[in-house]
Design a protein around this motif. Structure first.
Motif, short mmCIF file in Angstrom:
data_model
loop_
_atom_site.label_atom_id
_atom_site.label_comp_id
_atom_site.label_asym_id
_atom_site.label_seq_id
_atom_site.Cartn_x
_atom_site.Cartn_y
_atom_site.Cartn_z
N ASP A 1 0.83 -1.19 0.00
CA ASP A 1 0.00 0.00 0.00
C ASP A 1 0.86 1.24 0.00
OD1 ASP A 1 -2.00 -2.00 1.73
OD2 ASP A 1 -3.01 -0.62 0.37
N LYS A 2 0.31 2.32 -0.57
CA LYS A 2 1.03 3.58 -0.63
C LYS A 2 1.06 4.25 0.73
CE LYS A 2 -0.24 4.45 -5.47
NZ LYS A 2 -0.95 5.36 -6.40
N GLY A 3 2.17 4.93 0.97
CA GLY A 3 2.29 5.75 2.15
C GLY A 3 2.10 7.21 1.81
N GLU A 4 2.87 8.06 2.45
CA GLU A 4 2.71 9.50 2.29
C GLU A 4 3.32 10.03 1.00
OE1 GLU A 4 4.41 11.57 5.60
OE2 GLU A 4 4.03 13.56 4.75
N VAL A 5 4.44 9.44 0.55
CA VAL A 5 5.18 9.96 -0.60
C VAL A 5 5.54 8.86 -1.59
CG1 VAL A 5 6.09 12.03 0.50
CG2 VAL A 5 7.29 9.86 0.79
N PRO A 6 4.57 8.23 -2.27
CA PRO A 6 4.85 7.08 -3.13
C PRO A 6 5.29 7.41 -4.56
CG PRO A 6 2.51 7.48 -3.06
CD PRO A 6 3.13 8.49 -2.13
N ASN A 7 5.10 8.66 -4.99
CA ASN A 7 5.35 8.98 -6.39
C ASN A 7 6.81 8.77 -6.77
OD1 ASN A 7 2.68 9.64 -6.66
ND2 ASN A 7 3.00 11.84 -6.47
N GLY A 8 7.03 8.08 -7.89
CA GLY A 8 8.37 7.82 -8.38
C GLY A 8 8.96 6.52 -7.89
N TYR A 9 8.19 5.77 -7.11
CA TYR A 9 8.68 4.51 -6.53
C TYR A 9 7.72 3.36 -6.81
CZ TYR A 9 11.25 7.88 -3.64
OH TYR A 9 12.03 8.92 -3.21
N ASN A 10 8.27 2.17 -6.84
CA ASN A 10 7.48 0.95 -6.86
C ASN A 10 8.07 -0.03 -5.86
OD1 ASN A 10 5.43 1.27 -9.00
ND2 ASN A 10 7.21 1.54 -10.30
N VAL A 11 7.25 -0.93 -5.37
CA VAL A 11 7.73 -1.90 -4.39
C VAL A 11 7.28 -3.30 -4.78
CG1 VAL A 11 7.86 -0.32 -2.41
CG2 VAL A 11 5.70 -1.51 -2.94
N SER A 12 8.01 -4.26 -4.22
CA SER A 12 7.65 -5.66 -4.39
C SER A 12 7.88 -6.39 -3.08
CB SER A 12 8.51 -6.32 -5.47
OG SER A 12 8.28 -5.75 -6.73
N ARG A 13 6.83 -7.07 -2.60
CA ARG A 13 7.02 -7.94 -1.43
C ARG A 13 7.27 -9.33 -1.99
NH1 ARG A 13 5.20 -7.93 4.07
NH2 ARG A 13 6.52 -9.48 5.09
N LEU A 14 8.54 -9.66 -2.12
CA LEU A 14 8.95 -10.87 -2.81
C LEU A 14 8.53 -12.13 -2.06
CD1 LEU A 14 12.51 -9.52 -3.65
CD2 LEU A 14 10.50 -9.55 -5.15
N ASN A 15 8.61 -12.08 -0.76
CA ASN A 15 8.20 -13.17 0.13
C ASN A 15 8.08 -12.56 1.52
OD1 ASN A 15 10.96 -13.14 1.20
ND2 ASN A 15 11.48 -14.15 -0.75
N LYS A 16 7.91 -13.37 2.52
CA LYS A 16 7.72 -12.80 3.86
C LYS A 16 8.96 -12.06 4.33
CE LYS A 16 5.79 -13.90 8.35
NZ LYS A 16 5.25 -14.95 9.25
N ARG A 17 10.13 -12.46 3.90
CA ARG A 17 11.39 -11.88 4.38
C ARG A 17 11.79 -10.62 3.63
NH1 ARG A 17 15.76 -13.94 3.20
NH2 ARG A 17 16.96 -13.08 4.94
N GLU A 18 11.45 -10.51 2.36
CA GLU A 18 12.07 -9.50 1.51
C GLU A 18 11.07 -8.49 0.94
OE1 GLU A 18 13.80 -12.80 -0.86
OE2 GLU A 18 15.62 -11.58 -0.78
#
Lengths: 114, 116
Positions: free
Chosen positions: B56-73
């Motif tokens: 989920d997006k936080g306060e300043v997400p523009n210009g970034y993407n994320v990946s929750r690869l697994n529980k650890r990463e």
């Protein structure tokens, strides 16, 4: 807007002195409040977490208090030591904020002189 | 038990370059977070993952993407870096999801990123 303010921005004290760091927040509807320590070039280390139903928490020479009605928290450090020199950050989890969103103050940089 | 680890520690990019910041935790935590810390602005939440498979997006997400690869990463990607993204980036994790939990967030040592 939900904001967290820490005053002063910097504080210098002689070793052995008791001191108080202040944190104020704009909305009394909070889940919890946390105090962190950050050493130069390092990550944050949690010191104390106070739930909204609590008035204070203690850990060793540290005591944190919470007064929701006035929107204030204080971190009391007893018998300060040079090793306490660091930046101290206050962070608040507000109702209505997105899950996981802690609002941080800008910190108080503490210097304890030997 | 290493806690929260981040790689790299330092990075210099040119405007327009892309890179991925890596974060891993070995505490079996459910929730993970990415923050940026800028002088005079404090820490601000970029993205978070309440549990494996969700972000989920936080306060300043523009210009970034994320990946929750697994529980650890949990990785943070800058697709086209801009000088405004020069900052110190911190990853954090906590046991339970969201602000309702009674557990604190544990932070990594940070990645210092400069975009020229």
């Amino acid at each position: 807007k939900q904001e967290v303010t820490q005053i002063p921005a910097a504080l210098s004290v002689p070793e052995g002195e008791n001191l108080v760091l202040n944190c104020s927040f704009t909305d009394s509807a909070i889940y919890n409040l946390q105090w962190f320590r950050q050493d130069p070039g390092k990550g944050l280390t949690s010191l104390l977490l106070i739930q909204s139903s609590q008035r204070e928490q203690t850990s060793g020479r540290l005591n944190a208090s919470l007064d929701k009605s006035s929107g204030r928290s204080t971190l009391y450090i007893a018998a300060s030591q040079p090793g306490d020199s660091a930046t101290y950050l206050c962070a608040v989890a507000f109702y209505g904020g997105s899950q996981g969103n802690l609002i941080f103050g800008k910190g108080t940089k503490l210097s304890v002189k030997p | 038990n290493a806690g929260v680890t981040q790689t790299p520690k330092f990075q210099v990019l040119k405007t327009g370059q892309s890179m991925t910041l890596q974060c891993a935790q070995d505490m079996n935590h459910n929730s993970m977070y990415w923050y940026r810390q800028d002088p005079g602005m404090g820490l601000r939440l970029i993205y978070y993952s309440a549990s494996e498979g969700t972000t989920d997006k936080g306060e300043v997400p523009n210009g970034y993407n994320v990946s929750r690869l697994n529980k650890r990463e949990f990785s943070l990607r800058l697709e086209s870096a801009a000088p405004s993204q020069t900052s110190v980036y911190f990853c954090a994790s906590s046991v339970l999801a969201g602000v309702y939990n009674t557990d604190t967030q544990y932070f990594g040592p940070g990645t210092r990123l400069t975009v020229l």
